[in-house]
Design a protein around this motif. Structure first.
Motif, PDB file in Angstrom:
ATOM      1  N   GLN A 160      -6.177   4.838  -1.972  1.00 22.12           N
ATOM      2  CA  GLN A 160      -5.945   4.140  -3.211  1.00 22.12           C
ATOM      3  C   GLN A 160      -4.569   4.171  -3.814  1.00 22.12           C
ATOM      4  OE1 GLN A 160      -8.749   3.154  -5.232  1.00 22.12           O
ATOM      5  NE2 GLN A 160      -7.089   2.139  -6.462  1.00 22.12           N
ATOM      6  N   ARG A 184      -0.015  -3.721  -5.254  1.00 19.02           N
ATOM      7  CA  ARG A 184      -0.190  -4.323  -6.363  1.00 19.02           C
ATOM      8  C   ARG A 184       0.956  -4.748  -7.216  1.00 19.02           C
ATOM      9  NH1 ARG A 184      -5.358  -1.539  -6.276  1.00 19.02           N
ATOM     10  NH2 ARG A 184      -6.970  -3.053  -5.246  1.00 19.02           N
ATOM     11  N   ARG A 214      -5.130  -0.125 -10.244  1.00 19.37           N
ATOM     12  CA  ARG A 214      -6.554   0.248 -10.648  1.00 19.37           C
ATOM     13  C   ARG A 214      -7.142   1.607 -11.069  1.00 19.37           C
ATOM     14  NH1 ARG A 214      -9.172  -4.422  -6.569  1.00 19.37           N
ATOM     15  NH2 ARG A 214      -8.033  -6.139  -7.590  1.00 19.37           N
ATOM     16  N   ASP A 215      -6.601   2.525 -10.085  1.00 17.69           N
ATOM     17  CA  ASP A 215      -7.077   3.850 -10.395  1.00 17.69           C
ATOM     18  C   ASP A 215      -6.042   4.897  -9.996  1.00 17.69           C
ATOM     19  OD1 ASP A 215      -9.012   5.718 -10.941  1.00 17.69           O
ATOM     20  OD2 ASP A 215      -9.985   5.789  -9.031  1.00 17.69           O
ATOM     21  N   ASP A 245      -2.737   0.454  -4.675  1.00 16.46           N
ATOM     22  CA  ASP A 245      -2.056   0.253  -6.069  1.00 16.46           C
ATOM     23  C   ASP A 245      -0.874  -0.122  -5.909  1.00 16.46           C
ATOM     24  OD1 ASP A 245      -4.333   0.166  -7.664  1.00 16.46           O
ATOM     25  OD2 ASP A 245      -4.276   2.445  -7.951  1.00 16.46           O
ATOM     26  N   ASN A 288      -1.736  -4.387 -12.966  1.00 16.14           N
ATOM     27  CA  ASN A 288      -2.838  -4.458 -11.979  1.00 16.14           C
ATOM     28  C   ASN A 288      -3.420  -3.368 -11.231  1.00 16.14           C
ATOM     29  OD1 ASN A 288      -2.598  -7.287 -12.415  1.00 16.14           O
ATOM     30  ND2 ASN A 288      -1.046  -7.596 -10.900  1.00 16.14           N
TER      31      ASN A 288
END
Length: 424
Positions: free
Chosen positions: A400, A407, A361-362, A404, A359
């Protein structure tokens, strides 16, 4: 070429990620590696100090270069083992020989080296069991707080900051007379306490020339606001705002050049990384310590900012032509948030199933204390994962990486949500 990385932590995961991108890398092996390094190469279950096992692997897989991650095999002489072996002597090892590794393996050696070569560092004296009484007397005249450092490797636990004379004398006695850190504290360095902001500077050298890698700042305390017990590192940021061109020029002139030249003058061969732990005190760099390898979790941030071919740089170290190689550093900010096991840095939970890494993302999820159990990835270490992102600015990178990390789930997971806040 076929490359072998020795180690199993987040640092080695970041190395593997970067090396696997190089056109120069044909096959990559990681010994012993972890659950995450399998996506970049082949894990081989060999301990980093099993030199005979490493030899067998190197010969079997036709390894052309060995990159040593952690300090223990270097201090125990893995590079010397290669040079002394007829079948291995021409296979380059990136990591210093045993003598050079004493920069980390012996605090007393490194302090003497700094003193000899006029490298700025805190005032100190070294004591043994036989000179304990002198040490106790010295403490009574030393300013407080005072730092006590076990001379040898103590798994990151051998440094104590003592606020009172009574505490300092009790701890010095425990270290020298009662072997609090075993053989590591048979000698103890008593050092002046420096105030300021810490900074990690990394240098690659082939023994003559050098390249300065991106600098980083790591966060050692378990609790937010830099509170609680010391850990192996809860996160890192690169670049560091106060380490501007003027400051880094001071570091290069006063620390890096005298270090490289000092090793040469002393006849100490050195091919590998030098990690310089600095204190920025009122804009002036002071050396707290040397390490003979890259830092962790700083490597996770540093590798993400190197835009040039890392294997090309490693080859430069191995072949002695590092000065001919190019290093391209991204101007962007890398942030790393370390996810740890419940209870760490004390007794911590193990064998917990990790979910949700898909999951993210970046960011890149660098594995540290993980292993495979059937189809499940489980926790095995205190520091479990390092979530690293690169963004245009420090705030976006922190946001970020933290998002993350949120997640991902495993029972007892914990991470700091304030990494880098002091730099904003």
């Amino acid at each position: 070429m076929n490359i072998l990385i020795l180690g199993s932590g987040g640092r080695e995961s970041a190395f593997a990620w970067k090396i696997a991108q190089s056109a120069h890398c044909e096959k990559l092996f990681i010994a012993p590696g972890n659950a995450g390094t399998t996506q970049y190469g082949t894990n081989v279950n060999i301990k980093v100090t099993d030199f005979e096992g490493i030899k067998a692997l190197v010969l079997k897989e036709d390894i052309n270069l060995v990159l040593v991650g952690p300090e223990e095999p270097l201090v125990k002489g893995v590079h010397d083992f290669f040079l002394a072996d007829e079948q291995l002597k021409n296979i380059p090892v990136v990591g210093p020989q045993q003598e050079g590794a004493q920069l980390e393996g012996s605090k007393d050696f490194s302090k003497q080296f700094m003193e000899k070569h006029n490298i700025p560092t805190a005032a100190y004296k070294t004591f043994t069991k036989d000179t304990l009484q002198d040490g106790l007397t010295y403490l009574a005249t030393a300013g407080l707080p005072v730092v006590l450092k076990a001379d040898g490797l103590a798994a990151g636990k051998g440094v104590l900051i003592c606020l009172t004379l009574e505490e300092a004398q009790t701890e010095l006695t425990a270290m020298l007379a009662d072997a609090k850190f075993g053989e590591a504290s048979s000698r103890v360095v008593v050092e002046q306490f420096l105030t300021g902001i810490e900074l990690s500077v990394f240098v690659m050298t082939d023994g003559n020339s050098y390249k300065i890698l991106p600098e980083a700042k790591d966060y050692k305390r378990i609790g937010e606001g830099d509170t609680g017990l010391n850990t192996g590192g809860m996160g890192s940021i690169s670049p560091v705002p106060f380490a501007d061109a003027a400051y880094m020029k001071k570091v290069e002139d006063r620390v890096i050049i005298p270090t490289i030249e000092g090793l040469k003058k002393d006849g100490v061969p050195y091919k590998g990384f030098i990690f310089i732990g600095l204190m920025n005190s009122n804009g002036e760099p002071w050396v707290i310590e040397y390490n003979c390898r890259m830092g962790d979790p700083e490597t996770e941030s540093v590798m993400r900012r190197i835009d040039s071919d890392f294997v090309d740089l490693l080859s430069g170290v191995a072949e002695g032509n590092l000065n001919e190689k190019e290093i391209i550093i991204s101007p962007k900010t890398a942030a790393t948030v370390v996810m740890v096991a419940g209870g760490y840095p004390g007794e911590y939970l193990k064998n917990k199933v990790i979910t949700g890494t898909e999951n993210v993302r970046d960011s890149i999820v660098f594995h540290a204390g993980t292993a495979m159990n059937g189809n499940d990835v489980i926790t095995t270490g205190g520091r479990v994962l390092a979530i690293t992102t690169v963004q245009d600015d420090i705030f976006s990178a922190l946001q970020q990486a933290t998002a993350d990390a949120s997640r991902i789930y495993y029972d007892g997971m914990y991470f700091r949500k304030d990494i880098g806040f002091d730099l904003l």
